[in-house]
Every structure is written in C-alpha cells, then in structure tokens.
Design a protein around this motif. Structure first.
Motif: not given
Lengths: 173, 190
Positions: A26, A31-35, A38-39, A42, B35-36, B39-40, B43, B47, B49, B52-53, B56, B114, B119-120, B130, B149
């Motif tokens: 934890k 490792g999960l990212t966004v462009p 992005y927000f 959005l 929103q964040e 989104y997470w 996501r 899994v 992106h 998820a887009n 959301i 993945l 975006y991973f 995962q 999480f």
C-alpha cells in the motif's frame, strides 16, 4: 466525518493485524496514471455532454425509429380510423350474436317445434334423414301424428317417402 | 484553491445545483471536490484508463442530470459513489459478456490490458496485485477496493453497498487473506 488522517490510521492498523505484506504494498505507487491535464479536460467534456440533448437508450430508439413512419399525421389518422371501424364492427357483431342467443334461449320447446313444423321445407332433407337415422333422432323425432287421421297420415308418409332415395331408406333400418 | 473546494459543504453545492442561475458554479465545485476521487474509484474497478474515462463521464452526466431529484436521504458523496460503483459494475458485466468467447483467462487479460495501457507504469508487485484482484468474487473485490484504496470507513461502505458493517468486515478479511495467499504463491514479489 473522520478526517483522512484518521481513515489512514484505521486501515493501517487493520492491515498490520491482517497482512503486513499488503500494508507494505500500500505504501508503493500503484502505477496507475492519467494523461496530462486529464481532470481539467474531464470537466469540459462532461459540461459539453450535459448541453447535448439526452439520448434515448439504444433499444428504445431503435424501436421508436422503426415506428416513426407511422407517426406521420395522415397515416396516424388512417390507422386510427381503421382501428375505430374494426372495434365498432366487432362490437356490433358480438352484440347481435349475443342477442340472438339470448332470444333463442327464451323460446319454449313448443314454440321451437311449431317453428320447425311451419318451416320444414326450409330444412335440408339430407340433414333431417341423417338426424332421423341416428339413435337420438329416432328417439326424439316427434311426427305429431296424434292430430292426423289415417288418410292424412298416409298422404304424409307417401310425400315423405317420395322424397327419400333408396340408400337413405336403408339408413333408417 | 483545492482547500476552498474541500471547505465548501455538500449542502451548499446541492443548493447551487438546484437553481438554474447558480448551476454552473455548483457544477464546477462538485467536479473540483469529487471528480478525482470518483475517477480513481472507477479506475481501480475497471483498471484501464480508457474504460475508466468512459465510465466516469457517463457517471457524472447521470449525476448532474439527476441531482435535482436527489432527496438527500443519504450523504452526497455516498450517492455519488453508489452511482459510480453501479456504472462500473454495469460496464464490467458488459465487458465480461463480450470477453466470454475469448480464450484468455481473466487474470491474463488484466495483465495484457495493463501491459498495453500507456497509463500504467507500476512495478511487478503492483501488476501481481491487480492480477490477484481478478481472482476475487465481484462483491469482495468492491469491498477490498473501497477499504484498501479509498480508505473508506465501514459505515460509509455500508451505505454505498447496502450491506451490514459486520458482513463488510468479514468480506474484507477474506479478500485480504486470498490476495496474500495468491501473492505468497507467486515468485519474487518485490
């Protein structure tokens, strides 16, 4: 509402007891990212979707599209008129049948027999012979011979026999 | 700026959203505040992106189209999480149906996704985590994601998932043990 620090502490204590391995994981980046941006984008994209008209669900819109042609005023009026005529016709037919059955049920058996006697010529002879040949017919046919004298009865039988064909006579025995 | 958003109460946001004249302000505040997080949450459930887009966006459009009917029987964020969770579950069910004819097992599909997702960039341990999540039953997975999480208290989870706190604690416990067992059995967890 508990603040985020308390939440973190709660889950950490729980994981310490349950699984130190998961607690260690934890602490790592998921490792999960966004462009980039992005927000910010959005928010714009959702705002754009909100100003566009709400779409019907796909199956509903397909059904609506299939029948949209029938919603043209002229066609719709024609369909409505046909539907009214069909319903009215069925109602009248049903009403007549019901009234005929109801009127017939009110007749006494004497009235029915009198009607048959008066209109015997209108009945199909073959049908009468077949009916007479059956057990039910033989037992139930009443010739009303009580009111006839011997001479009248003889004439009646002669007339009746003349109209019968030989094979039909065989059926009577 | 984000401090201002977090200080604004949900009730104030809802009041702004209920009036035509202040709707835009309410919209921006709700987006900035939630929103964040939403989104997470989505996501982690779906899994990838791009998935998820889509989810959301559908979720937020539903939120803003129905916010005037929101009766405030529950808290705003509980309602938002519920919509997001349901939207993600519906998406996953559709995806599962589409993939029903595929020969790949779900865990190998997740690894493939993945690896293909730009975006991973997680390490092997996160990849295995995962993978382990795909082994869980749907409900246990939702419970694990919200607790592990999102660090959500059980009481709030209970409102979102409409399950008792006791059942949620048991689900989380089982989920943790299953994941740990899976990770212990695969080699070289970092």
């Amino acid at each position: 509402m508990k603040d985020s620090q308390n939440r973190k502490s709660d889950i950490q204590q729980e994981l310490e007891a349950l699984s130190p391995l998961l607690l260690r994981l934890k602490g790592q980046e998921s490792g999960l990212t966004v462009p980039p941006n992005y927000f910010r984008n959005l928010e714009k994209e959702v705002a754009e979707k909100l100003v566009t008209p709400q779409q019907e669900s796909s199956w509903l819109s397909k059904i609506a599209a299939s029948y949209r042609w029938s919603l043209q005023p002229k066609l719709a009026f024609s369909f409505a008129a046909i539907a009214v005529l069909v319903v009215a016709g069925l109602w009248v037919l049903n009403r007549n049948q019901e009234s005929e059955v109801a009127e017939f049920a009110q007749l006494s058996s004497e009235e029915i027999e009198s009607y048959i006697d008066r209109n015997i010529d209108d009945f199909d002879l073959d049908l009468l012979v077949e009916y007479a040949a059956s057990d039910q017919g033989v037992s139930s046919i009443k010739l009303h011979t009580e009111s006839l004298n011997e001479e009248e009865l003889g004439e009646y039988l002669d007339d009746y026999i003349d109209e019968l064909e030989l094979d039909k006579l065989d059926d009577l025995y | 700026m984000s401090q201002n958003h977090s200080q604004i109460s949900d009730e104030e946001i809802l009041n702004l959203l209920k009036e035509e004249a202040s709707f835009d302000s309410g919209f921006s505040l709700l987006m900035a505040k939630y929103q964040e997080r939403l989104y997470w949450h989505v996501r982690r459930m779906v899994v990838e992106h791009e998935d998820a887009n889509d989810v959301i966006q559908n979720c937020l459009v539903k939120v803003f189209r129905n916010v005037r009917q929101f009766e405030q029987k529950s808290q705003l964020y509980t309602w938002l999480y519920r919509i997001a969770t349901n939207e993600a579950i519906t998406f996953l069910k559709k995806k599962k149906r589409r993939a029903a004819h595929a020969l790949d097992a779900p865990e190998s599909m997740v690894i493939n996704q993945l690896e293909a997702d730009p975006y991973f960039d997680g390490n092997r341990a996160q990849m295995l985590l995962q993978q382990a999540l795909t082994k869980l039953p749907d409900r246990q997975r939702q419970v694990f994601l919200l607790r592990y999480f999102d660090e959500m208290p059980y009481q709030e989870m209970s409102e979102i998932l409409e399950t008792s706190v006791g059942a949620l604690k048991a689900s989380f416990h089982h989920a943790v043990k299953k994941i740990e067992h899976y990770l212990s059995n695969v080699q070289s967890v970092d």
